[in-house]
Design an enzyme around this catalytic site. Structure first.
Site, short mmCIF file in Angstrom:
data_model
loop_
_atom_site.label_atom_id
_atom_site.label_comp_id
_atom_site.label_asym_id
_atom_site.label_seq_id
_atom_site.Cartn_x
_atom_site.Cartn_y
_atom_site.Cartn_z
N GLY A 90 -38.57 33.92 35.17
CA GLY A 90 -37.79 33.46 36.43
C GLY A 90 -38.01 32.06 36.72
N GLN B 13 -38.43 24.72 41.44
CA GLN B 13 -39.59 24.59 40.43
C GLN B 13 -39.35 23.40 39.52
OE1 GLN B 13 -39.69 29.19 39.78
NE2 GLN B 13 -41.99 28.48 39.62
N CYS C 200 -46.95 32.96 38.45
CA CYS C 200 -45.99 31.98 38.91
C CYS C 200 -46.41 30.67 37.84
CB CYS C 200 -46.03 31.44 40.10
SG CYS C 200 -44.76 30.31 40.87
N LEU C 201 -45.17 30.26 37.53
CA LEU C 201 -45.20 28.85 36.42
C LEU C 201 -45.61 27.95 37.33
CD1 LEU C 201 -41.62 29.26 34.77
CD2 LEU C 201 -44.01 29.82 33.71
N HIS D 184 -39.73 37.14 44.50
CA HIS D 184 -40.80 36.00 44.21
C HIS D 184 -39.84 34.83 44.12
CE1 HIS D 184 -44.02 34.08 41.72
NE2 HIS D 184 -42.95 33.35 41.44
N GLU D 185 -38.52 34.96 43.41
CA GLU D 185 -37.64 33.73 43.35
C GLU D 185 -37.02 33.26 44.71
OE1 GLU D 185 -38.29 32.23 40.86
OE2 GLU D 185 -39.16 33.77 39.57
N HIS E 216 -39.24 31.27 46.99
CA HIS E 216 -39.55 29.77 46.09
C HIS E 216 -38.42 29.07 46.95
CE1 HIS E 216 -42.23 29.28 42.94
NE2 HIS E 216 -41.73 30.38 42.57
ZN LIG Z 1 -42.71 31.35 40.81
#
Ligand SMILES: [Zn+2]
Length: 162
Positions: free
Chosen positions: A44, A49, A87-88, A135-136, A139
């Site tokens: 995702g 991000q 998370c990236l 989660h997204e 963000h």
């Molecule tokens: Zn994330």
């Protein structure tokens, strides 16, 4: 290829603004987001991000792939499920790979929003997809999964982050 922003970058703590133009630039942006996500084996990725403070995300998780623009995520089943989440944008500063921690999320959600052509979408999700949507969506509100962790766990994760 767009760089993925990591914790400490203010864009990750800034609430994103709605997408207003469903045009060619938006379709290009979505393609770039998928490319950036796949380049690091992500499941995702939200606009902030890659430094784009707009309300949209892409996902490809458990065989379900898509994108959502101006999403609203509502909880259908509030039972908290605790599972590993990473998370990236919160990588291990030594290894570069995401840091994981057991993170509570609601068991079931419905995500509504629009696709890249402005058509309304409505997706019911449970399990990992419900976790991904929450989660997204966080963000887009300037929040990170570490905000959902017990304080000691969050501290342990952040000690390893950049
Ligand atoms: Zn994330």
């Amino acid at each position: 290829m767009r760089d993925i922003r990591v914790i400490g970058d203010p864009v990750l703590r800034t609430p994103a603004t709605p997408v207003t133009d469903f045009d060619r630039d938006l379709r290009r942006l979505i393609n770039e987001m998928f490319a950036a996500m796949y380049s690091v084996d992500g499941v995702g990725l939200a606009g902030p991000q890659i430094g784009v403070s707009r309300r949209l995300f892409v996902y490809d998780i458990s065989g379900r792939k898509g994108h959502l623009i101006n999403p609203e995520v509502t909880v259908d089943d509030p039972e908290p499920i605790v599972d590993e989440e990473g998370c990236l944008s919160v990588p291990d500063r030594a290894k570069g790979s995401p840091l994981y921690a057991p993170t509570p999320r609601a068991a079931g959600v419905t995500a509504t929003g629009f696709d890249k052509l402005g058509r309304p979408l409505r997706i019911k999700a449970r399990g990992t997809l419900a976790r991904c949507f929450q989660h997204e969506n966080d963000h887009l509100n300037g929040e990170l999964y570490v905000d959902r962790l017990p304080r000691e766990t969050a501290r342990a994760v952040l000690l390893q982050a950049p």
